[in-house]
Design an enzyme around this catalytic site. Structure first.
Site, PDB file in Angstrom:
ATOM      1  CE1 TYR A 134     -10.134  -2.284   5.239  1.00  0.00           C
ATOM      2  CE2 TYR A 134     -11.608  -3.770   6.418  1.00  0.00           C
ATOM      3  CZ  TYR A 134     -10.337  -3.263   6.199  1.00  0.00           C
ATOM      4  OH  TYR A 134      -9.270  -3.755   6.917  1.00  0.00           O
ATOM      5  CB  SER A 183      -9.985  -7.448   7.338  1.00  0.00           C
ATOM      6  OG  SER A 183     -10.933  -7.042   8.306  1.00  0.00           O
TER       7      SER A 183
HETATM    8  P1  NAD Z   1      -2.233   1.706   8.693  1.00  0.00           P
HETATM    9  O1  NAD Z   1      -3.088   2.781   8.122  1.00  0.00           O
HETATM   10  O2  NAD Z   1      -1.685   1.885  10.048  1.00  0.00           O
HETATM   11  O3  NAD Z   1      -1.045   1.372   7.704  1.00  0.00           O
HETATM   12  C1  NAD Z   1      -1.315   1.091   6.363  1.00  0.00           C
HETATM   13  C2  NAD Z   1      -0.061   1.209   5.568  1.00  0.00           C
HETATM   14  O4  NAD Z   1      -0.364   1.059   4.177  1.00  0.00           O
HETATM   15  C3  NAD Z   1       0.598   2.564   5.711  1.00  0.00           C
HETATM   16  O5  NAD Z   1       1.999   2.400   5.753  1.00  0.00           O
HETATM   17  C4  NAD Z   1       0.156   3.306   4.441  1.00  0.00           C
HETATM   18  O6  NAD Z   1       1.055   4.308   4.055  1.00  0.00           O
HETATM   19  C5  NAD Z   1       0.140   2.167   3.461  1.00  0.00           C
HETATM   20  N1  NAD Z   1      -0.675   2.423   2.275  1.00  0.00           N
HETATM   21  C6  NAD Z   1      -1.966   2.804   2.214  1.00  0.00           C
HETATM   22  N2  NAD Z   1      -2.345   2.945   0.947  1.00  0.00           N
HETATM   23  C7  NAD Z   1      -1.264   2.651   0.187  1.00  0.00           C
HETATM   24  C8  NAD Z   1      -1.022   2.609  -1.201  1.00  0.00           C
HETATM   25  N3  NAD Z   1      -1.979   2.913  -2.064  1.00  0.00           N
HETATM   26  N4  NAD Z   1       0.201   2.242  -1.632  1.00  0.00           N
HETATM   27  C9  NAD Z   1       1.176   1.947  -0.759  1.00  0.00           C
HETATM   28  N5  NAD Z   1       1.006   1.965   0.568  1.00  0.00           N
HETATM   29  C10 NAD Z   1      -0.195   2.316   1.030  1.00  0.00           C
HETATM   30  O7  NAD Z   1      -3.090   0.373   8.657  1.00  0.00           O
HETATM   31  P2  NAD Z   1      -2.786  -1.062   9.301  1.00  0.00           P
HETATM   32  O8  NAD Z   1      -3.695  -1.243  10.433  1.00  0.00           O
HETATM   33  O9  NAD Z   1      -1.346  -1.268   9.505  1.00  0.00           O
HETATM   34  O10 NAD Z   1      -3.327  -1.971   8.108  1.00  0.00           O
HETATM   35  C11 NAD Z   1      -2.509  -2.813   7.333  1.00  0.00           C
HETATM   36  C12 NAD Z   1      -3.375  -3.845   6.663  1.00  0.00           C
HETATM   37  O11 NAD Z   1      -4.042  -4.616   7.656  1.00  0.00           O
HETATM   38  C13 NAD Z   1      -4.477  -3.261   5.773  1.00  0.00           C
HETATM   39  O12 NAD Z   1      -4.621  -4.077   4.623  1.00  0.00           O
HETATM   40  C14 NAD Z   1      -5.713  -3.340   6.649  1.00  0.00           C
HETATM   41  O13 NAD Z   1      -6.895  -3.414   5.902  1.00  0.00           O
HETATM   42  C15 NAD Z   1      -5.431  -4.624   7.413  1.00  0.00           C
HETATM   43  N6  NAD Z   1      -6.178  -4.751   8.659  1.00  0.00           N
HETATM   44  C16 NAD Z   1      -5.925  -3.930   9.722  1.00  0.00           C
HETATM   45  C17 NAD Z   1      -6.662  -4.087  10.898  1.00  0.00           C
HETATM   46  C18 NAD Z   1      -6.448  -3.239  12.126  1.00  0.00           C
HETATM   47  O14 NAD Z   1      -7.259  -3.303  13.048  1.00  0.00           O
HETATM   48  N7  NAD Z   1      -5.396  -2.435  12.198  1.00  0.00           N
HETATM   49  C19 NAD Z   1      -7.632  -5.072  10.966  1.00  0.00           C
HETATM   50  C20 NAD Z   1      -7.862  -5.888   9.872  1.00  0.00           C
HETATM   51  C21 NAD Z   1      -7.122  -5.718   8.732  1.00  0.00           C
END
Ligand code: NAD
Length: 261
Positions: A158, A145
């Site tokens: 986080y 991130s």
């Molecule tokens: P999201 O909440 O939309 O999706 C996250 C996914 O991970 C979901 O499918 C959820 O079921 C799964 N998940 C959560 N905990 C879990 C576990 N313990 N075991 C298995 N699956 C699990 O979030 P996203 O935005 O798609 O985020 C995905 C990744 O990207 C994360 O690591 C997040 O930190 C990172 N990220 C997202 C953003 C953003 O703005 N969306 C920005 C920076 C980083």
């Protein structure tokens, strides 16, 4: 498109929605076979698989929690039993919960570290074991991130977890460079996924976020999936141990931007 990806096999954690889903869909479009993962949302997962299959792609799913030992191995076994091998492991699953640090429950801290950092370790370890034992010049992508460099009040656990993902990625990349195993991270900025649902549904919050991003655009999951496709491809064959930022300029000290002069 990257023709060399056709027939390759990718494992992607946390892929029933958001970025993991977008990456799975993009990989399937590239002709890759994908092993997806969901923790509880079986219906959503089935819909994603049906969508991929409707487009002519191949996808299967494994249920489980990335913070538990054994899931990564199960996903790799599934890749082998369904598709004969594994070429790429994407540690995508991640969670965030807001909490002031002086009031933060230890369980809350541990949950975030468990999923975001320990989960990444477990995925990386299983993938490395498979690649090393089979002498495969494999590929690993960890979802970091912008908060691997930008401090994040209210979400200090986080930020700590993503800072950990950053140095873990670099250290592993160095350790396994002689094996020609590539290990990189992606640092998204603010992307429109369910993790940001509250902000996206609140017009004022959304506007505030857009104002903070130098390009004034919240990212789309497909824009992160495009980075994941490039990192999977041979076009990035000399890239290892780095984090690719895809953030509309969010990590560029926006307060120094031309609009703030
Ligand atoms: P999201 O909440 O939309 O999706 C996250 C996914 O991970 C979901 O499918 C959820 O079921 C799964 N998940 C959560 N905990 C879990 C576990 N313990 N075991 C298995 N699956 C699990 O979030 P996203 O935005 O798609 O985020 C995905 C990744 O990207 C994360 O690591 C997040 O930190 C990172 N990220 C997202 C953003 C953003 O703005 N969306 C920005 C920076 C980083």
């Amino acid at each position: 498109n990257y023709p060399e990806l056709k027939g390759k096999v990718a494992v992607i954690t946390g892929s029933s929605k958001g970025l993991g889903r977008a990456i799975g869909e993009r990989y399937a479009k590239e002709g890759m076979n994908v092993v997806l993962n969901y923790r509880s949302s079986e219906k959503e997962m089935e819909e994603v698989i049906r969508g991929i299959e409707a487009g002519g792609g191949k996808a299967v799913a494994v249920k489980g929690d990335v913070s538990e030992e054994g899931l990564a191995e199960k996903m790799i076994e599934k890749a082998i039993s369904e598709f004969g091998k594994m070429d790429l492991f994407v540690n995508n699953a991640g969670v965030q919960v807001e909490a002031k640090t002086h009031e933060m429950e230890f369980d809350n801290w541990k949950q975030i570290i468990d999923v975001n950092l320990n989960g990444t370790f477990l995925g990386v370890r299983a993938a490395l074991k498979y690649f090393v034992e089979h002498e495969i010049e494999g590929n690993i992508i960890n979802m970091s991130s912008v908060h691997e460099v930008i401090p994040r009040p209210g979400y200090t656990h986080y930020a700590a977890s993503k800072g950990g993902v950053k140095m873990f990625t670099k250290s592993v990349a160095l350790e396994y460079a002689p094996n020609h195993i590539r290990v990189n991270a992606i640092a998204p900025g603010a992307i429109d996924t369910p993790i940001n649902e509250e902000t996206m549904n609140d017009p004022e919050d959304k506007e505030g976020l857009e104002a903070l991003i130098p390009s004034h655009a919240i990212g789309k999951p497909e824009q992160i999936a495009a980075v994941a496709a490039w990192l999977a491809s041979d076009e990035s064959s000399y890239v290892t141990g780095t984090t690719i930022f895809a953030d509309g300029g969010l990590s560029l000290y926006p307060s120094f931007g031309p609009e703030n002069k």
